[in-house]
Write a protein that holds these residues in place. Sequence first.
Motif, PDB file in Angstrom:
ATOM      1  N   VAL A   1       0.855  -1.183   0.000  1.00  0.00           N
ATOM      2  CA  VAL A   1       0.000   0.000   0.000  1.00  0.00           C
ATOM      3  C   VAL A   1       0.893   1.235   0.000  1.00  0.00           C
ATOM      4  CG1 VAL A   1      -1.796   1.277   1.213  1.00  0.00           C
ATOM      5  CG2 VAL A   1      -1.816  -1.228   1.234  1.00  0.00           C
ATOM      6  N   GLU A   2       0.603   2.172  -0.875  1.00  0.00           N
ATOM      7  CA  GLU A   2       1.366   3.417  -0.960  1.00  0.00           C
ATOM      8  C   GLU A   2       0.402   4.592  -0.951  1.00  0.00           C
ATOM      9  OE1 GLU A   2       5.162   2.117  -3.691  1.00  0.00           O
ATOM     10  OE2 GLU A   2       3.284   2.650  -4.688  1.00  0.00           O
ATOM     11  N   GLY A   3       0.870   5.715  -0.473  1.00  0.00           N
ATOM     12  CA  GLY A   3       0.029   6.902  -0.451  1.00  0.00           C
ATOM     13  C   GLY A   3       0.856   8.164  -0.499  1.00  0.00           C
ATOM     14  N   GLU A   4       0.249   9.244  -0.944  1.00  0.00           N
ATOM     15  CA  GLU A   4       0.911  10.540  -0.939  1.00  0.00           C
ATOM     16  C   GLU A   4      -0.141  11.630  -0.767  1.00  0.00           C
ATOM     17  OE1 GLU A   4       2.941  11.162  -4.594  1.00  0.00           O
ATOM     18  OE2 GLU A   4       1.130  11.252  -5.800  1.00  0.00           O
ATOM     19  N   TYR A   5       0.324  12.767  -0.231  1.00  0.00           N
ATOM     20  CA  TYR A   5      -0.546  13.919  -0.026  1.00  0.00           C
ATOM     21  C   TYR A   5       0.001  15.074  -0.843  1.00  0.00           C
ATOM     22  CZ  TYR A   5      -2.978  17.770   2.265  1.00  0.00           C
ATOM     23  OH  TYR A   5      -3.748  18.877   2.520  1.00  0.00           O
ATOM     24  N   THR A   6      -0.849  15.756  -1.573  1.00  0.00           N
ATOM     25  CA  THR A   6      -0.421  16.865  -2.416  1.00  0.00           C
ATOM     26  C   THR A   6      -1.168  18.131  -2.029  1.00  0.00           C
ATOM     27  OG1 THR A   6      -2.094  16.389  -4.103  1.00  0.00           O
ATOM     28  CG2 THR A   6       0.027  15.289  -4.325  1.00  0.00           C
ATOM     29  N   PHE A   7      -0.486  19.261  -2.164  1.00  0.00           N
ATOM     30  CA  PHE A   7      -1.144  20.534  -1.903  1.00  0.00           C
ATOM     31  C   PHE A   7      -0.473  21.610  -2.723  1.00  0.00           C
ATOM     32  CE2 PHE A   7       2.191  20.014   1.188  1.00  0.00           C
ATOM     33  CZ  PHE A   7       2.822  21.254   1.249  1.00  0.00           C
ATOM     34  N   ASN A   8      -1.269  22.560  -3.212  1.00  0.00           N
ATOM     35  CA  ASN A   8      -0.731  23.668  -3.986  1.00  0.00           C
ATOM     36  C   ASN A   8      -1.829  24.698  -4.204  1.00  0.00           C
ATOM     37  OD1 ASN A   8       1.416  24.908  -5.730  1.00  0.00           O
ATOM     38  ND2 ASN A   8      -0.185  24.638  -7.272  1.00  0.00           N
ATOM     39  N   SER A   9      -1.572  25.914  -3.771  1.00  0.00           N
ATOM     40  CA  SER A   9      -2.467  27.055  -4.044  1.00  0.00           C
ATOM     41  C   SER A   9      -3.914  26.766  -3.691  1.00  0.00           C
ATOM     42  CB  SER A   9      -2.366  27.463  -5.522  1.00  0.00           C
ATOM     43  OG  SER A   9      -1.044  27.826  -5.834  1.00  0.00           O
ATOM     44  N   GLY A  10      -4.156  26.222  -2.521  1.00  0.00           N
ATOM     45  CA  GLY A  10      -5.519  25.980  -2.074  1.00  0.00           C
ATOM     46  C   GLY A  10      -6.105  24.670  -2.520  1.00  0.00           C
ATOM     47  N   ARG A  11      -5.395  23.925  -3.364  1.00  0.00           N
ATOM     48  CA  ARG A  11      -5.863  22.606  -3.765  1.00  0.00           C
ATOM     49  C   ARG A  11      -5.120  21.557  -2.952  1.00  0.00           C
ATOM     50  NH1 ARG A  11      -5.525  24.663  -9.326  1.00  0.00           N
ATOM     51  NH2 ARG A  11      -7.613  25.354  -9.918  1.00  0.00           N
ATOM     52  N   ASN A  12      -5.884  20.679  -2.313  1.00  0.00           N
ATOM     53  CA  ASN A  12      -5.306  19.637  -1.488  1.00  0.00           C
ATOM     54  C   ASN A  12      -5.930  18.308  -1.875  1.00  0.00           C
ATOM     55  OD1 ASN A  12      -3.965  21.296   1.021  1.00  0.00           O
ATOM     56  ND2 ASN A  12      -5.793  22.322   0.228  1.00  0.00           N
ATOM     57  N   GLY A  13      -5.142  17.267  -1.765  1.00  0.00           N
ATOM     58  CA  GLY A  13      -5.685  15.961  -2.114  1.00  0.00           C
ATOM     59  C   GLY A  13      -4.739  14.850  -1.731  1.00  0.00           C
ATOM     60  N   PHE A  14      -5.142  13.644  -2.064  1.00  0.00           N
ATOM     61  CA  PHE A  14      -4.317  12.490  -1.746  1.00  0.00           C
ATOM     62  C   PHE A  14      -4.444  11.456  -2.860  1.00  0.00           C
ATOM     63  CE2 PHE A  14      -8.477  11.583   0.082  1.00  0.00           C
ATOM     64  CZ  PHE A  14      -8.724  10.284  -0.334  1.00  0.00           C
ATOM     65  N   ASN A  15      -3.430  10.605  -2.930  1.00  0.00           N
ATOM     66  CA  ASN A  15      -3.442   9.437  -3.810  1.00  0.00           C
ATOM     67  C   ASN A  15      -3.140   8.219  -2.956  1.00  0.00           C
ATOM     68  OD1 ASN A  15      -3.718  10.657  -6.536  1.00  0.00           O
ATOM     69  ND2 ASN A  15      -1.795  11.638  -5.982  1.00  0.00           N
ATOM     70  N   ILE A  16      -3.878   7.170  -3.143  1.00  0.00           N
ATOM     71  CA  ILE A  16      -3.618   5.926  -2.433  1.00  0.00           C
ATOM     72  C   ILE A  16      -3.604   4.794  -3.447  1.00  0.00           C
ATOM     73  CG2 ILE A  16      -6.066   5.526  -1.889  1.00  0.00           C
ATOM     74  CD1 ILE A  16      -5.056   4.295   0.779  1.00  0.00           C
ATOM     75  N   ALA A  17      -2.631   3.902  -3.295  1.00  0.00           N
ATOM     76  CA  ALA A  17      -2.467   2.822  -4.268  1.00  0.00           C
ATOM     77  C   ALA A  17      -2.236   1.507  -3.542  1.00  0.00           C
ATOM     78  CB  ALA A  17      -1.295   3.117  -5.200  1.00  0.00           C
TER      79      ALA A  17
END
Length: 768
Positions: free
Chosen positions: A327-343
């Motif tokens: 299981v892998e995951g990451e969190y991203t953020f930039n200029s008010g946009r936030n999110g995640f990816n999970i694999a």
Amino acid sequence: MGGCSATRYLNEDQALVKKVKLKGIDNDLKESASLYVQQEIRPNSWFNLALYNMLNTSNGKYRTGRVRNIGEAPHLLDSSLVDISRREIEKFLVYKGFFNADVKSDIRVKNKKAYITFTAEQGPAFSIRNFTYEIPDTAVRKLYEKHRPSFTKIRSGNRYDIDSAMNEINSTYNLMKENGYYDFLKQYIHINLDSTLYSGRVDLKFQIYNPPGKSAHPVYFINNETTVEIKNSNGRTRNITPDSGIVDSSLYFRDYSHRFRFKPLSRYIFFRYGERYNASRENLTYDRLYELNVFRSIKIDYEKDPDSSSLNVHIDATPLKRMSNRVEGEYTFNSGRNGFNIANTYTNRNLFGGAEQLDVKLRYGILFDSREGRKLLGNVFNRDFQIGVNLIIPRLLVPFNIPSKIGTGIPHTTFSSSMQVFDQPGAFRNRLFINSITYDWLQDKNKLHSLTPVNIEYRDGMLDPAFRDSIRALGYEAYIRTNDRRYFNIGSMYTFTYNANKLNTYGDFFYFRGLADIGGNTLGLFTNIFKFHRDSTGSRTFMGLPYLQYAKTEIDLRYYKYFRGERQLVVRLNPGVVYPYGNTDEIPFERNFYAGGSAGVRAWQARSLGPGNYNRASLKDEETRKNFTYLDQYGEIKLEGNIEYRFKIMNNFIGSKLKGAAFTDFGNVWRLRENKDVGGGEFYFDKFLNQLALGAGAGLRFDLQYFVFRLDVGAKIKDPQFTGSKQWVIKHLFNRDERDAFKDEYSRTNAPDRYRFLQYNFGIGMPF
């Protein structure tokens, strides 16, 4: 950090080594000779020393307790280490044939800084006059005489050096071990050196002794009893009844794991009844069985037959766990946009008992936009779901005969199928299905070929009807043609990779990866023969759908330069071009290039750079800019480049090795043809250099041995979306009033986009 002089922290009787010089040594030997200078008296890396000084000094002195293991402690003058280095350099010159070499050392100290000079008087280089050999075993002598010309570096007239002598010994030893001499030892080989000549020349006498009490070296053959014992994944065999079988009348299998078919495994066991013992076949068996990626440990032993000169081979193997899940995951953020990816990746390493590997990959990503004042979870910007299945078979499955040996290593056939479901509410949705067959094989250990003869792709992309009508009213017809389309594609791909096996090593080498991707030629040929139906746009169709025709190529060229002490410089150039023709005017979104991202120009977020001088302020309104996000900044031409300096900071930081990097990136993408919707985005030879974005930054790499966790911070220096001197945005970064005014003006003209001078990138693995 550069202004902090390390000498001010030293005691009066201490001196920091600032420079080490070697004089009087031939240029072709100087670099090798410098390696014999003791590490503790080589000049420090200024950066690592500055880090050490920042965290290990107090009140103008170095700490004596609670020393933090970061950076590099000052390398202080030590006369005993200077003398050791002098003797080692002198010994090195003797090994290289300068038997009368004499090395002296000189130390100069000024203002607590030490300058060390090693001066050598090499004397004459002794060359080889005569080479003779004495081998009483006639069979061994004939073998040596036959093969010596292929490996020897000892020739009359050449300068003598110990490396050539050791090569003669090691090559002869390997020759014996590959021709049946199982009991042969290196101690049986000796080289006598006579350097008492006044002419600066030496005589060499090469000898191979017989074993004590024997008149010849025994030759061993492989017996007809090669046993392969496969334990279960816990290494156990007790109280388990194994599966048993015989292959080719000489391979006896006992499988306590009940997981393997014996015939496929026998392809990778290279011992044959009646053949001479050969150490290279043993190594080849090790290599191939490990390459199958199903065994945790393998051990090969031999048992001498007391009644004959033969060997019984026993292979003991312990398999890996058959199934695993990651299981892998990451969190991203930039200029008010936030999110995640999970694999999630499920792996079955031995699906049908012949080391076939099944990978099932699932990935889900979601991005939220919190800039409109609503709660984070209440405003989904986009969603991305992907599923992929790969079946990897350790041989080439083709409908015709091929040579049994193609290059080195184990070739693989991969059957792949994947699906992507992407939604950007209010703007765009995409469904993508891909099926392919790929063949991978090694020409040698450095050259990897990958051929995908068949890649079948179906894509269903659709713009939101209201959004489509609005951008059509604004005149952005090109975006509709590119994104609001369904198509069918049959293509082929070929990739050649050079030196991929060296990427995690230190050394000086080039890396190359070249891709060629061609689509639609087969269907284009059938079109000319059968006159396929045309749709309302004039495109030929297959099974009711238009098909693509294009040619795409991309190159990744890098040079790795190693500086001792886990320091490395990497220079990279990554160009690419894709060209539509025949049945295709516009390349679909997925086939184009984009710039930026954690492995490109790191001061920009992925898909937020270019094309060319394009500025999103040219879009008619804020709502259009929001809906076009990530859909309008692409091109058919790409050029990216990176220069990165990597270095070690400390050996142990929360269980990982901490490394640092400083980098400069440049690049952009361009359109092949002029497009009124993307002003300044087309490629011109006399303009593209001025349209290159430039960024720089630094990063940390947390090396956990099994993977590397990476954090990079990139700063924009030159931004091509502006014109003239305004491109040099770095001038605003360090003045708060200018920076705030610049960002406010950008928000006014480019809303909802915000300008970020710094971009943070988190990732797993090295960027390149």
